[in-house]
Design an enzyme around this catalytic site. Sequence first.
Site, short mmCIF file in Angstrom:
data_model
loop_
_atom_site.label_atom_id
_atom_site.label_comp_id
_atom_site.label_asym_id
_atom_site.label_seq_id
_atom_site.Cartn_x
_atom_site.Cartn_y
_atom_site.Cartn_z
CG ASP A 170 4.76 2.80 8.43
OD1 ASP A 170 4.16 1.73 8.22
OD2 ASP A 170 5.61 3.27 7.64
CG ASP B 63 7.37 -0.07 7.97
OD1 ASP B 63 7.26 0.43 9.11
OD2 ASP B 63 6.81 0.38 6.97
CG HIS C 148 2.49 6.55 2.49
ND1 HIS C 148 3.36 7.42 3.10
CD2 HIS C 148 3.03 5.30 2.63
CE1 HIS C 148 4.38 6.72 3.59
NE2 HIS C 148 4.21 5.44 3.33
#
Lengths: 316, 225
Positions: free
Chosen positions: A164, A253, A127
């Site tokens: 992710d 995740d 990010h």
Amino acid sequence: MGKTGFVFDERYLQHQTFNGHPECAKRLTAIMDGLAGDGLLDDLVKIAAKPANQRWIETVHNIHYIMKFEEACLWGLPDFEHQDNSICRESYETALLAVGGVLKAIDAVMNDEVKNAFCAVRPPGHHAEANQAMGFCYFNNVAIGARYLQKQYDIEKVCIIDFDVHHGNGTQHIFDTDNSVFYYSIHEHPSFAYPGTGREFETGFSSGEGFTKNSPVLPGRGDEEYREKLLSDLVPAFKEFAPEAVLLSAGFDAHENDLMSGTNLSTEGYDFVNDTIFDLVRASTGGRVVSVLEGGYDLQILPVLVANHIRKLMAI
Amino acid sequence: MFVTEMMKTDLVAVNPETKLSEARSLMMEGDFRHLPVVDAEGKLVGIVTDRDMRDAHPSSLLDEESYQKTLDKVMQHTISEIMTAEPITVAPYYTLQDTLLIIGKKKVGALPVVDEEGQLKGIMSTRDLLRAFVNIMGIEEPGTLLCILVNEEPGQLKKIVDIAYEENVSLGSVLVARDWDTEKRAIFPYLLTNNVMSIKKKLLALGFELLDPMQWYLDQSPKKE
């Protein structure tokens, strides 16, 4: 079968986030306990991490941003640029060490000491923008790794595959106009999940047009849509780009047990992700790949998924 | 939200005597779909749309020579001949909701904003409305959308907001939808964070049901008999 390298350092635990923060040191201890319990750890080649030289960080991040982050840690501030980005005094050093771990893994792979490698590092990176911390990320480990491959090893074409559950906005934006780095991401649809980018029509700009590809997945559709979209979006684009090196933003995740997302990918779904990616890697770069930990917040399922991922890496 | 906050104010306007040729190049250069027409005192007297302009053009089926000849002739006419005089306008104190309803009802693409003296203050187009909605919904800010099923009784939203407050998380927006079950409401808070783990845990502990948004969508879709 070649050897698989493994990066871990006790100092990665020193980046302490506030109590109850999902991106916590326990994630790595859970992974280490899991790998030790499986007996997997003994089969891996340990790669020692070393803090990255700042000149490598500067290939991606603005110098003012780097100094601002260091300063925030030195001041002992509780967070950096958003309350999500919880920090402590050691966070800056730990972030340098996370990048450094990835660079060492790249060295080991490029010098044929190992065939591929997994980096159990934190803080995560995908990010992080060139000049902004976001979503628990400060330095973009994988993006810096891509620049390192190009500058240190004269690799021209690097492919970054990001599985992710959150879109890697930082990585995408860093290489937006760059046709030497192909960025592919599969993630939960941005209307539902952080950070709200990664729509199908985001494909890069100017000379980088066509060198970004996004596969948003609707909530609850993990198993069906990951299969479908990896085959229809990733496989042909990867073959056409024909990279010389592959880096993975490995996030765990998207799993159904992980409360951070709603995609509901199963453990078998993750196997499919591993198999699809590693088939591509085997055929193109002779198995050369460096996989870097991003997210994955359920402390029970995370070590299981990481162990499965590493087993598949070892079998390339 | 008032139109003055969303409307375009750096306007390019023409007057009734402006030649079509000039208006045409203004629209093409600025990528405008609407040109307001004002008199010497700045009062709005009409509006020209790209549709009006197209209607004034010769047919594209003509051969090139006749097309160009007719075009040259047409372009010498003045705006007053093709503009819509006395267009539908709104006042600066009109709200976002007003303009939404008027644009829908009158089927126009843009509304000139004029004050009590008839002076042109701005233009509110569907493009500006779309931008306002992107802003209101916080679409461009990083965050996570939760879908929570609650009982139809007062105080439910407060509990959710309290949890967001406890967790120090800002709200980008909150949408409330009627659910398929008349006793229920679906609440969609857009939280400006990646950290939704503890908020979700607290919501579940309070007995709220976290919805699979796709299930909600399928249940809301018209059923085929």
